[in-house]
Enzyme design. Structure first.
Site, PDB file in Angstrom:
ATOM      1  N   PRO A  10      -0.457  -0.373   2.300  1.00  0.00           N
ATOM      2  CA  PRO A  10       0.469  -1.547   3.311  1.00  0.00           C
ATOM      3  C   PRO A  10      -0.303  -1.921   4.292  1.00  0.00           C
ATOM      4  CG  PRO A  10       0.973   0.787   3.583  1.00  0.00           C
ATOM      5  CD  PRO A  10       0.063   0.910   2.653  1.00  0.00           C
ATOM      6  N   GLU A  11      -1.170  -1.205   5.160  1.00  0.00           N
ATOM      7  CA  GLU A  11      -1.966  -1.910   6.338  1.00  0.00           C
ATOM      8  C   GLU A  11      -3.481  -1.602   6.108  1.00  0.00           C
ATOM      9  OE1 GLU A  11      -0.457  -1.432  10.044  1.00  0.00           O
ATOM     10  OE2 GLU A  11       1.638  -1.549   9.411  1.00  0.00           O
TER      11      GLU A  11
END
Length: 310
Positions: free
Chosen positions: A9-10
């Site tokens: 996700p990041e």
């Protein structure tokens, strides 16, 4: 076959994925490429499989939240996993997993949109239920002009990203400090989780104006000051950003919602969150008697301590 999966996700999760894929991709050749559909978020490149088959991955890098596989053809395979994308790696039976960046995941073959069979013996499946991910082939010589990359700011873990650079980027901005840090033109790859965490470590309010980490114009006595000379807030923030990202990468990133971990080797940083998703809990800052509060900023949740973050 032994199957492991990776999610991203990041930025720390992207770097975790890169480190997990590198042992089975770098130096390996695409033996077969199967695209079960012609599009993800956008259409796949024309002759996508043909252009990959027979090519060797000479290096696997990362830019912000993108993975970049350099190919012997001179092209770069640019990959983004969006909100729900993941790579699942199948290795020959009995082979040891290459590194500690893998975890078990249930098979969901209906969403295995792209399959890479590598000369390393690995079969790599790209799984993306929501199809927000993307794959694109870009000539290495034109990478600097690639629209997906050219507007990105500096890498937060790069040596050039320092207090001076951040203060200059924020100088004169009337947006909140949190909004500025989420702006990919200011700094590449930071997301909601790690911005909240870094601001807490730096004891800075997410509601503070971004311009306040640069010397105010009324105090400026030189051209350097007028372009955003950093103050001690900027120094604290830079240290906090780098520290939280390094800690998260060491922990294998964070596993939330679609980004699950089950074997304890990936996605453990959520157990070390200071503020994110900790609404109502005691602030972890030493000596602070405040509690974590959740507010909404630009349609996203922000977690912070209103007592010690000023």
């Amino acid at each position: 076959m032994v199957e492991r999966s990776l999610t991203m996700p990041e930025l720390p999760e992207v770097e975790t994925v890169r480190r997990g894929l590198a042992p089975v991709m770098e130096g390996a050749r695409f033996v077969e490429v199967v695209a079960h559909r012609g599009d993800l978020r956008w259409p796949l490149p024309k002759d996508f499989a043909k252009r990959l088959e027979g090519q060797t991955v000479t290096g696997l890098g990362r830019r912000a939240k993108y993975l970049l596989a350099d190919l012997s053809s001179g092209d770069v395979l640019l990959m983004h996993l969006g909100m729900s994308g993941s790579f699942r790696i199948a290795l020959p039976h009995g082979e040891q997993k290459p590194g500690a960046y893998y975890h078990e995941r249930a098979k969901d073959l209906a969403h295995d949109h792209v399959v890479f069979r590598m000369s390393s013996g690995a079969t790599i499946r790209f799984n993306d239920p929501r199809r927000f991910g993307s794959m694109k082939l870009v000539p290495r010589t034109k990478l600097d002009d690639e629209p997906l990359l050219r507007a990105l700011g500096p890498e937060p873990l790069g040596n050039e990203f320092d207090a001076t650079m951040l203060a200059k980027a924020c100088n004169g901005k009337n947006t909140s400090l949190k909004a500025a840090l989420l702006d990919q033109k200011v700094v590449a790859g930071l997301g909601n989780i790690y911005v909240c965490e870094a601001l807490n470590r730096a004891l800075l309010s997410p509601k503070r104006k971004a311009s306040t980490i640069a010397s105010p114009l009324r105090q400026a006595r030189s051209a350097a000051s007028r372009t955003g000379e950093p103050n001690e807030r900027a120094e604290r923030l830079i240290d906090a950003i780098k520290a939280v990202l390094k800690d998260a990468i060491q922990a294998g990133g964070s596993s939330l919602r679609d980004h699950r971990q089950t074997d304890g080797s990936l996605g453990n940083f959520q157990h070390n969150f200071r503020v994110y998703d900790r609404e109502g809990e005691k602030c972890p800052t030493s000596g602070c008697k405040g509690a974590i509060k959740r507010i909404a900023q630009n349609g996203r949740s922000t977690f912070h301590c209103p007592v010690c973050q000023k």
